[in-house]
Design a protein around this motif. Structure first.
Motif, PDB file in Angstrom:
ATOM      1  N   UNK A  57      -3.565 -24.407   0.643  1.00 18.54           N
ATOM      2  CA  UNK A  57      -2.776 -23.901  -0.647  1.00 18.54           C
ATOM      3  C   UNK A  57      -3.576 -25.139  -1.574  1.00 18.54           C
ATOM      4  N   UNK A  58      -3.782 -24.592  -2.877  1.00 21.59           N
ATOM      5  CA  UNK A  58      -4.046 -25.137  -4.161  1.00 21.59           C
ATOM      6  C   UNK A  58      -2.976 -25.163  -5.194  1.00 21.59           C
ATOM      7  N   UNK A  59      -2.808 -26.309  -5.725  1.00 23.65           N
ATOM      8  CA  UNK A  59      -1.558 -26.581  -6.333  1.00 23.65           C
ATOM      9  C   UNK A  59      -1.761 -26.956  -7.807  1.00 23.65           C
ATOM     10  N   UNK A  60      -0.928 -26.461  -8.734  1.00 28.35           N
ATOM     11  CA  UNK A  60      -1.002 -27.136 -10.125  1.00 28.35           C
ATOM     12  C   UNK A  60       0.410 -27.144 -10.643  1.00 28.35           C
ATOM     13  N   UNK A  61       0.974 -27.976 -11.265  1.00 24.49           N
ATOM     14  CA  UNK A  61       2.201 -28.143 -11.962  1.00 24.49           C
ATOM     15  C   UNK A  61       2.155 -28.004 -13.478  1.00 24.49           C
ATOM     16  N   UNK A  65       8.983 -30.607 -17.697  1.00 21.91           N
ATOM     17  CA  UNK A  65       9.699 -31.525 -16.787  1.00 21.91           C
ATOM     18  C   UNK A  65       8.799 -31.856 -15.578  1.00 21.91           C
ATOM     19  N   UNK A  66       7.454 -31.207 -15.481  1.00 25.69           N
ATOM     20  CA  UNK A  66       6.569 -31.268 -14.429  1.00 25.69           C
ATOM     21  C   UNK A  66       5.690 -32.505 -14.573  1.00 25.69           C
ATOM     22  N   UNK A  67       5.399 -32.970 -15.677  1.00 23.41           N
ATOM     23  CA  UNK A  67       4.521 -34.077 -15.710  1.00 23.41           C
ATOM     24  C   UNK A  67       4.744 -35.187 -14.859  1.00 23.41           C
ATOM     25  N   UNK A  68       6.141 -35.511 -14.915  1.00 25.23           N
ATOM     26  CA  UNK A  68       6.358 -36.792 -14.076  1.00 25.23           C
ATOM     27  C   UNK A  68       6.321 -36.619 -12.590  1.00 25.23           C
ATOM     28  N   UNK A  69       6.593 -35.239 -12.187  1.00 29.56           N
ATOM     29  CA  UNK A  69       6.282 -35.139 -10.712  1.00 29.56           C
ATOM     30  C   UNK A  69       4.963 -35.050 -10.411  1.00 29.56           C
ATOM     31  N   UNK A  70       4.088 -34.428 -11.245  1.00 29.54           N
ATOM     32  CA  UNK A  70       2.868 -34.476 -10.922  1.00 29.54           C
ATOM     33  C   UNK A  70       2.026 -35.652 -10.922  1.00 29.54           C
ATOM     34  N   UNK A  75      -0.526 -34.714  -7.953  1.00 29.60           N
ATOM     35  CA  UNK A  75      -0.816 -33.418  -8.103  1.00 29.60           C
ATOM     36  C   UNK A  75      -1.670 -32.755  -9.365  1.00 29.60           C
ATOM     37  N   UNK A  76      -2.344 -31.968  -9.389  1.00 29.62           N
ATOM     38  CA  UNK A  76      -3.039 -31.523 -10.465  1.00 29.62           C
ATOM     39  C   UNK A  76      -1.877 -31.012 -11.468  1.00 29.62           C
ATOM     40  N   UNK A  77      -2.135 -31.376 -12.891  1.00 32.98           N
ATOM     41  CA  UNK A  77      -1.179 -30.984 -14.037  1.00 32.98           C
ATOM     42  C   UNK A  77      -1.923 -30.263 -14.893  1.00 32.98           C
ATOM     43  N   UNK A  78      -1.387 -29.350 -15.602  1.00 31.41           N
ATOM     44  CA  UNK A  78      -2.142 -28.322 -16.608  1.00 31.41           C
ATOM     45  C   UNK A  78      -1.022 -28.167 -17.794  1.00 31.41           C
ATOM     46  N   UNK A  79      -1.400 -28.648 -18.972  1.00 34.26           N
ATOM     47  CA  UNK A  79      -0.482 -28.331 -20.189  1.00 34.26           C
ATOM     48  C   UNK A  79       0.038 -27.147 -20.274  1.00 34.26           C
ATOM     49  N   UNK A 270       3.679 -35.033   0.605  1.00 35.58           N
ATOM     50  CA  UNK A 270       3.296 -35.699  -0.778  1.00 35.58           C
ATOM     51  C   UNK A 270       4.409 -35.793  -1.643  1.00 35.58           C
ATOM     52  N   UNK A 271       5.201 -34.862  -1.876  1.00 35.66           N
ATOM     53  CA  UNK A 271       6.185 -34.845  -2.630  1.00 35.66           C
ATOM     54  C   UNK A 271       7.442 -35.611  -2.241  1.00 35.66           C
ATOM     55  N   UNK A 272       7.665 -35.669  -0.943  1.00 32.98           N
ATOM     56  CA  UNK A 272       8.802 -36.371  -0.158  1.00 32.98           C
ATOM     57  C   UNK A 272       8.514 -37.984  -0.373  1.00 32.98           C
ATOM     58  N   UNK A 273       7.353 -38.343  -0.257  1.00 29.44           N
ATOM     59  CA  UNK A 273       7.004 -39.875  -0.046  1.00 29.44           C
ATOM     60  C   UNK A 273       7.053 -40.407  -1.430  1.00 29.44           C
ATOM     61  N   UNK A 274       7.197 -39.779  -2.542  1.00 28.05           N
ATOM     62  CA  UNK A 274       7.317 -40.234  -3.815  1.00 28.05           C
ATOM     63  C   UNK A 274       8.805 -40.615  -4.136  1.00 28.05           C
TER      64      UNK A 274
END
Length: 972
Positions: A57-61, A65-70, A75-79, A270-274
């Motif tokens: 899987x490749x992922x982008x957020x 509200x996504x910037x903080x999670x990314x 994880x890659x973030x795109x405006x 990755x998401x759980x450990x943060x």
């Protein structure tokens, strides 16, 4: 095989999309996250486990509200604008504009002539949250609102700039019986207007339009309204497949270029450990209660101010009915001769107070009618007139009086009443048994119940449960005292910094209080005997926050949310009627209520009327700005300088010219200077053509060229007036820039405010059509004949080649005489009005504002409310100038404002005369002027009353304020 996962975490929802290697959407979801963004993403991952567990899987957020999670998860973030643009270019050709509406975000992306994006900043007026609020206000679901909109017959003018303004327009319509179908369509119309006027900011929306986002996907009526208002063809209005998750698709396309590849387990890990830990920089405030013992003492103290309640099943005798038809709730009480409560009712009216009152009266008659006799009845609140007329009640009283009557029953020395309701804050300062001053919230409900109610619902709680969570929070979050939209950001940041739901609840209760004290009341020292009431202050967390912020104890009764109805019942009891006129049980069984929308055609205002018809051919008509629709053909003949000035200026349209024509927009300072310019051009042989009268329709015709949403409504109207002149095909349009007004000798200088002075520059640079016309906008100072003649000659000679400088010089002299003649005439009419008021023993009010406040679209008929109360109305320039007593505490450099100071000095030196200040939202100078005016008046024992006006056309709050002022004066 590598799948691409795009996640769009917006302000209220999480959208998730999975693309296979062929760019096909094989999974999509759209759900609310209730501010639990990370948790919602993890739940969605669990839902797609079977699809992606054996895939790379490749992922982008993306998303607000996504910037903080990314960021926390690397994880890659795109405006989101970039993500949208990627998807548009991948899936479509020749798209000109993208309109995307989300939960709290709204965007317009212009793709032609260079990429340009416009996004809402401080207001969620045209978003899904706005639709949610309006549906909730109407007591229906969003889906029901959309369905209702299909069957509309009338569009009401609803303020589009802000959800609070919209509520101010909608709630009275509901209380007055307007059809929900019409209101639903009007809500959508307001959103379109917000998008065009608030987001586009002067850039025209045209070409092929792509609609994106949940609201535009799921609300067909909203799309239809966009298509209609933008005049789009079916080919140019495009709703793509998967429009609600389109930005997430863009994020999925974006991550195709990412090198980082996840498995299902590694992504979840990755998401759980943060996990978020409390950060040191979170701002904290004092806990509400140290422990449960302090809370018990608090409850015991506030349990002492009580009204006795009797069991109606064991009661026989006379009773008195009080009804409070409020903005969102209906309260009803029966009391006995000793003011004990025999029966009470409190519930949301769900947009239909008539049905609520009918059901309650039927219940009372059927169950207790044989044992009780209603000897008097009274109603107060926004729905006062509708309920009084519909059920033939004996009295209707203004709610400020009702609340004071109730408060004084508990404490005869009460000197301050603070009432916080669902949308309204009402504050009354009492002195010597009479109301001294009144403060109402005018534009914002961030200090009201709806503020915390919205947050409770967004977090998945009911209000009571949510508020109780904060009672024993050890670390309440300091969320500030800002508007709801900004507070959303504060809440999300506090959660990100580790604040618990308990900390958020306590922090929001404190914010409600701070907003009320510092944004509405604007002071902390209220009085020695403070009584609080209203449904919001039934909330113990908010009440405790208030006491902590004030540093003193206050009184709350056991009927805090019923005080208006209790005061109305007491009023009815005190009148000692032999027999009540209230509708009987038999009449109630046959009760029929219907309402229909109509447009009045008796004058140029064309008011949108709601005609309510009741059994017995009783009617109640609302929405009118005068008495003509009520069948009273003979209008109130009291002197009213607003009417006189307006008609006087219109008479200047009957002018003549043999050598040419020139158009003048009836806007801002041109109301003041029209006599000068019409005479000047007529002397030159040029006929002046005026723009059409202001109206909502005229405003909308020019809103696509308005570059700023923060300008005052009078300035925004200018764009419509320019469009009006261009539509008349007037080739020469004259609108000068004027730094100075005429020097009247009453100020340190004689400036026009910057908006008034230089708005021609705004028109020149933002109305593209103006380039096809001769837009003549010289800089003029009418105090200087030499410079005026010179600059007029330079600006006119190319379009009127026969004009000579000496002609302009002569015309200037004649124009000055005309202006003086006009001003003297206004003063003469003012003297006559004052003499009339003295002879008849009537109250006189100086309705003090700017010259352009006589525009009926700007004042919305407020001056007629005064006439209906038998008050003689003056303008700020219809009274003599007192140059000796014009000492003020600020730099007095604006002519229009100096007139207000002169008016205040006039009031304090003349009996039976009061001042009411009209203020336009967005007027920066009035923030200073208002305090100075208030000081002049209150220092001399006079009331200061301010009415703020904007594009919102409902006068409910203004009427309460005006009636309250009159009641206070009479009591005094």
């Amino acid at each position: 095989m590598v799948y691409r996962l795009g996640i769009d975490a917006g302000s209220t929802t999480v959208k998730l999309v999975i693309l296979n290697e062929e760019d096909k959407v094989i999974y999509k979801s759209y759900r609310r996250h209730l501010t639990k963004v990370r948790e919602t993403i993890l739940e969605e991952l669990e839902n797609v486990k079977d699809i992606i567990k054996d895939k790379e899987i490749k992922v982008a957020i993306t998303g607000s509200s996504g910037y903080g999670v990314a960021n926390d998860s690397n994880i890659a973030f795109v405006q989101e604008v970039f993500a949208t643009t990627i998807a548009v270019k991948k899936k479509f050709k020749e798209i000109d504009v993208v309109i995307e509406l989300g939960g709290e975000d709204a965007k317009i992306i212009f793709l032609t002539n260079g990429l340009e994006e416009r996004m809402n900043s401080s207001c969620a007026g045209g978003t899904g949250a706005f639709i949610d609020q309006m549906a909730n206000l109407m007591g229906i679901t969003v889906e029901e609102l959309d369905k209702l909109s299909e069957n509309y017959k009338c569009i009401y003018p609803i303020a589009s700039r802000c959800g609070v303004f919209a509520k101010t327009d909608i709630q009275p319509l509901l209380n007055q019986g307007a059809r929900k179908e019409d209101i639903a369509a009007s809500v959508y119309d307001a959103i379109v207007n917000q998008t065009i006027g608030g987001l586009a900011q002067g850039r025209e929306i045209k070409g092929k339009i792509l609609f994106l986002g949940g609201p535009l996907t799921f609300s067909k009526g909203l799309r239809d309204r966009f298509i209609l208002n933008l005049n789009l063809s079916n080919e140019n209005a495009i709703l793509p497949e998967d429009a609600e998750v389109f930005v997430a698709i863009g994020a999925a396309y974006y991550c195709g270029n990412e090198k980082k590849v996840y498995s299902y387990d590694s992504l979840r890990e990755t998401l759980l450990n943060k996990e978020v830990k409390i950060k040191n920089n979170i701002n904290l405030v004092q806990p509400l209660f140290k422990d449960e013992e302090e809370y018990r003492e608090f409850l015991e103290r506030h349990g002492k101010a009580r009204v006795n309640e009797l069991d109606i099943n064991e009661f026989r005798g006379d009773v008195y009915l009080g009804i409070d038809a409020g903005s969102t709730t209906t309260k009803l009480l029966l009391i006995d001769d000793d003011a004990n409560i025999v029966y009470k009712y409190y519930a949301h009216n769900k947009g239909n107070p008539v049905d609520v009152v009918r059901e309650q009266l039927s219940y009372i008659y059927e169950n207790y009618g044989a044992k009780i006799k209603i000897r008097g009845s009274s109603v107060t609140g926004y729905g006062e007139e509708l309920i009084k007329q519909g059920f033939n009640l004996d009295f209707g009283i203004v709610e400020t009086l009702a609340h004071y009557i109730a408060a004084s029953k508990f404490n005869k020395d009460v000197d301050y009443i603070l009432d916080i309701g669902g949308q309204d804050i009402k504050c009354f300062e009492i002195e010597k048994g009479a109301i001294k001053s009144i403060v109402l919230n005018e534009a914002c409900s961030s200090g009201c119940g709806s503020f915390i109610e919205s947050f409770a619902h967004s977090l998945g709680y009911d209000v009571e449960s949510f508020s109780n969570l904060g009672l024993f929070s050890k670390h309440p979050a300091d969320l500030g005292s800002r508007c709801t939209v900004f507070m959303n950001s504060s809440v999300k940041q506090a959660q990100k910094d580790g604040a618990t739901i308990e900390d958020i609840s306590a922090g929001l209760s404190i914010s409600v209080v701070k907003n009320a004290l510092y944004k509405v009341i604007r002071k902390k020292n209220l009085g020695n005997n403070i009584l609080v009431q209203g449904g919001t202050l039934c909330n113990n967390a908010i009440l405790r926050s208030l006491e902590l912020e004030l540093g003193q104890k206050v009184i709350r009764t056991n009927i805090s949310g019923l005080m208006g109805a209790y005061g109305a019942a007491l009023y009815a009891k005190e009148k000692k009627l032999d027999k009540s006129s209230i509708i009987t049980n038999e009449e109630l069984r046959n009760f029929v209520h219907s309402s229909k929308a109509a447009k009045c055609g008796l004058c140029t205002n064309h008011c949108n009327l709601t005609i309510n018809t009741f059994t017995g051919k009783r009617r109640y008509i609302s929405g009118n700005n005068c008495s003509r629709p009520l069948g009273k053909e003979k209008l109130n003949e009291l002197p009213n300088l607003y009417d006189y000035k307006f008609n006087k200026l219109l008479s200047y349209s009957n002018n003549d010219g043999r050598k040419g024509t020139i158009g003048i927009p009836m806007v801002l300072n041109m109301y003041e200077n029209l006599p000068f310019f019409v005479r000047l051009f007529n002397e030159l042989g040029i006929k002046v053509i005026l723009s059409d009268l202001s109206s909502k329709k005229l405003y909308l015709s020019g809103q696509h060229t308005i570059p700023s949403d923060t300008a005052c409504y009078p300035a925004k109207l200018t764009h419509g007036h320019i469009e009006s002149l261009m539509n008349k095909d007037v080739k020469n349009i004259f609108y000068p820039a004027m730094s100075y007004n005429f020097d009247e000798g009453i100020s340190d200088d004689n400036y026009n405010c910057p908006v008034v002075a230089y708005y021609p520059e705004v028109i020149k640079n933002n109305v593209s059509r103006i380039k096809s016309y001769n837009f003549i906008s010289p800089y003029l100072d009418l105090n200087s004949k030499k410079s005026t003649v010179e600059n007029l000659y330079k600006s006119l000679k190319d379009n009127f080649e026969w004009i000579k400088k000496r002609d302009i010089s002569k015309a200037y002299d004649m124009a000055i005489e005309e202006y003086k003649k006009y001003k003297q005439d206004i003063l003469k009419k003012g003297r006559e009005a004052v003499e009339y008021a003295k002879a008849k023993g009537l109250l006189t009010v100086i309705l003090a504002g700017r010259p352009y406040h006589i525009d009926k679209e700007i004042n919305h008929g407020i001056y007629k409310l005064f006439s209906s109360l038998d008050i003689v109305v003056l303008t700020e320039d219809s009274i003599p100038i007192d140059k000796e007593n014009l000492k003020v505490q600020i730099l007095n450099q604006w002519t229009y404002q100096a007139r207000l100071f002169n008016a205040a000095n006039y009031v304090v030196n003349h009996d039976n005369t009061e001042l009411v200040q009209l203020v336009s939202f967005g007027c920066g100078t009035d923030a200073i002027i208002a305090d100075e005016l208030k000081g002049i008046l209150q220092k001399n024992g006079r009331l200061y009353t301010q009415i703020k006006i904007d594009e919102t056309s409902n006068l409910g709050a203004s009427k309460i304020r005006i009636r309250s002022m009159v009641e206070a004066i009479r009591n005094r």
